[in-house]
Design a protein around this motif. Sequence first.
Motif, PDB file in Angstrom:
ATOM      1  N   CYS A  73       0.825  -1.217   0.000  1.00 47.70           N
ATOM      2  CA  CYS A  73       0.000   0.000   0.000  1.00 47.70           C
ATOM      3  C   CYS A  73       0.858   1.264   0.000  1.00 47.70           C
ATOM      4  O   CYS A  73       1.798   1.396   0.776  1.00 47.70           O
ATOM      5  CB  CYS A  73      -0.907  -0.008   1.228  1.00 47.70           C
ATOM      6  SG  CYS A  73      -1.869   1.483   1.422  1.00 47.70           S
ATOM      7  N   ILE A  74       0.507   2.188  -0.915  1.00 51.50           N
ATOM      8  CA  ILE A  74       1.243   3.463  -0.959  1.00 51.50           C
ATOM      9  C   ILE A  74       0.393   4.598  -0.360  1.00 51.50           C
ATOM     10  O   ILE A  74       0.693   5.766  -0.552  1.00 51.50           O
ATOM     11  CB  ILE A  74       1.722   3.806  -2.391  1.00 51.50           C
ATOM     12  CG1 ILE A  74       0.549   3.815  -3.383  1.00 51.50           C
ATOM     13  CG2 ILE A  74       2.813   2.844  -2.845  1.00 51.50           C
ATOM     14  CD1 ILE A  74       0.928   4.340  -4.774  1.00 51.50           C
ATOM     15  N   CYS A 122      -7.233   0.080  -6.832  1.00 52.50           N
ATOM     16  CA  CYS A 122      -5.923   0.176  -6.170  1.00 52.50           C
ATOM     17  C   CYS A 122      -4.781   0.281  -7.187  1.00 52.50           C
ATOM     18  O   CYS A 122      -4.645  -0.580  -8.052  1.00 52.50           O
ATOM     19  CB  CYS A 122      -5.714  -1.053  -5.280  1.00 52.50           C
ATOM     20  SG  CYS A 122      -4.097  -1.048  -4.495  1.00 52.50           S
ATOM     21  N   CYS A 135      -8.924   3.580  -2.335  1.00 50.93           N
ATOM     22  CA  CYS A 135      -9.908   2.550  -1.940  1.00 50.93           C
ATOM     23  C   CYS A 135     -10.935   3.119  -0.969  1.00 50.93           C
ATOM     24  O   CYS A 135     -12.070   2.645  -0.915  1.00 50.93           O
ATOM     25  CB  CYS A 135      -9.208   1.315  -1.374  1.00 50.93           C
ATOM     26  SG  CYS A 135      -8.134   1.601   0.032  1.00 50.93           S
ATOM     27  N   CYS A 163      -2.607   5.884  -0.998  1.00 50.30           N
ATOM     28  CA  CYS A 163      -3.148   6.894  -1.911  1.00 50.30           C
ATOM     29  C   CYS A 163      -4.566   7.287  -1.510  1.00 50.30           C
ATOM     30  O   CYS A 163      -5.067   8.327  -1.936  1.00 50.30           O
ATOM     31  CB  CYS A 163      -3.131   6.367  -3.344  1.00 50.30           C
ATOM     32  SG  CYS A 163      -4.356   5.074  -3.617  1.00 50.30           S
ATOM     33  N   GLY A 164      -5.246   6.430  -0.760  1.00 47.43           N
ATOM     34  CA  GLY A 164      -6.605   6.744  -0.303  1.00 47.43           C
ATOM     35  C   GLY A 164      -7.689   6.402  -1.303  1.00 47.43           C
ATOM     36  O   GLY A 164      -8.880   6.607  -1.043  1.00 47.43           O
TER      37      GLY A 164
HETATM   38  S1  SF4 Z   1      -6.045   1.947  -3.061  1.00 51.08           S
HETATM   39 FE1  SF4 Z   1      -5.984   1.640  -0.825  1.00 51.08          FE
HETATM   40  S2  SF4 Z   1      -4.730  -0.217  -0.614  1.00 51.08           S
HETATM   41 FE2  SF4 Z   1      -4.327   0.538  -2.663  1.00 51.08          FE
HETATM   42  S3  SF4 Z   1      -2.530   1.839  -2.440  1.00 51.08           S
HETATM   43 FE3  SF4 Z   1      -4.318   3.168  -2.253  1.00 51.08          FE
HETATM   44  S4  SF4 Z   1      -4.719   3.292  -0.038  1.00 51.08           S
HETATM   45 FE4  SF4 Z   1      -3.362   1.543  -0.381  1.00 51.08          FE
END
Ligand code: SF4
Length: 456
Positions: free
Chosen positions: A310-311, A370, A316, A313-314
Amino acid sequence: MTDNLSVFIAKSDVKAHDLEHKRKISFNIQKYNDSVVKGKKQFTDLEAARKKAKNIKWKAIENLDKYLENFEQNFTARGGKVIWAETVEEAQQAVLQICKEKNARQVVKSKSMVTEEIHLNTFLAQHNIESVETDLGEYIQQLDGEAPYHIVTPAMHKSKEDVARVFQEKLGTLPNLSPAELTQVARTNLREKYQTAEIGITGGNFLLADIGAVCVTENEGNGRLTTAFPKTHIAIVGIEKVLPSVNDLQLMWPLLATFGTGQNVTVYNTIFTGPRQAGENDGPDEMYVILLDNGRTNLLRKEVRESMYCIRCGSCLNACPVYKNIGGHAYGTTYSGPIGSVITPHMRGMEEYKHLSYASTLCGNCTEVCPVKINIHGMLLENRNIAVAEGLNTTKENMAWKLWRTGMMNRTIMNLAPAGLKTKLANKVFNDTWVKDRAALQFAPKSFNQLWKERK
Ligand code: SF4
């Protein structure tokens, strides 16, 4: 029922019925969705980019020990100091120790979820050290006495009118200031803090093993000011943030920006390689990196290992129908939404947080959006499986499922009763468990077996 579960249900219930909350969230998430569509256009082959990013993170996590040691070696070679913290307490104590050595009474902090995770502001306040948030969203949340609502946009649930109210109440500004005026107030207040703080604290979006560096990504320049004025810089970073090489940034930076905010690339991307070197004009006298575990190594188990890719990114969170209904605070955790529901039970205790893995429709939207293709909804199912295997279900629930299984696996039993009676019985069996917080079970008027016979 654990305390965490009852609080989660109570808070979710309130938020799910709060139409004003829903309106604000829908508005802000829609703005995000519109930007992401544009941001994605910069990739000629987005799928290939996502697969490559996943491979990079796979390589990093499979060789975590090696890359972290590489990072340490290369970072310390330039005069930086690395502190390994296994727990929240170790990380807190490390920061406090540095503050004591520098006689620091005030620190400025750029946005960092890891510092939320270790409750740094509260901890420092207990030791009479003021910790000031400098990211605008975090600053608003700090003024309002609230935790961040979202891992990327901390005040996502507030309208501009809400922010004006907070500023009026806490800073005595005029009511109904415009966003530009509010920003100016924050800027004026924060400029002073940058100049008086002895220490600047940041998180880190990536750690680069090959050159021993910490990368900080931000849009406001507050991260740069946090590290430019104070003589000491402390970066607190989760161990999963490591990347093998500086070359990986050419993919990771645009990917994070696109999926985080819909930008091609975030406005300020800084690579910190240590304290100021001889002959350099900029940089702190001393730089520390605190590498935080705090349960992350529990995530290395094969069922949920991908969650370490997980990076943050928010994306999800924004895609999740549950998050959009109950909001970020109902989870009662630092990391909310789908990825938070995967990692929190392992980081903070399966028994206390297993309920989060059930708070999902398993629609798979999180997995679909994601950027590093983490199988998020698959891991929510894995968590449920782990919880059952660890014997964390109640006896009542286990009994109910046993009865259900016996019935469902036996054609004769299933054909004994009509749909109405089966519905009644099933709801009785699960009365105190599964259907307590869910819609009642409903058998179809005719079973597949009956339909098949009729068709013949
Ligand atoms: S979509 Fe969710 S699980 Fe995937 S990188 Fe972004 S925060 Fe992490």
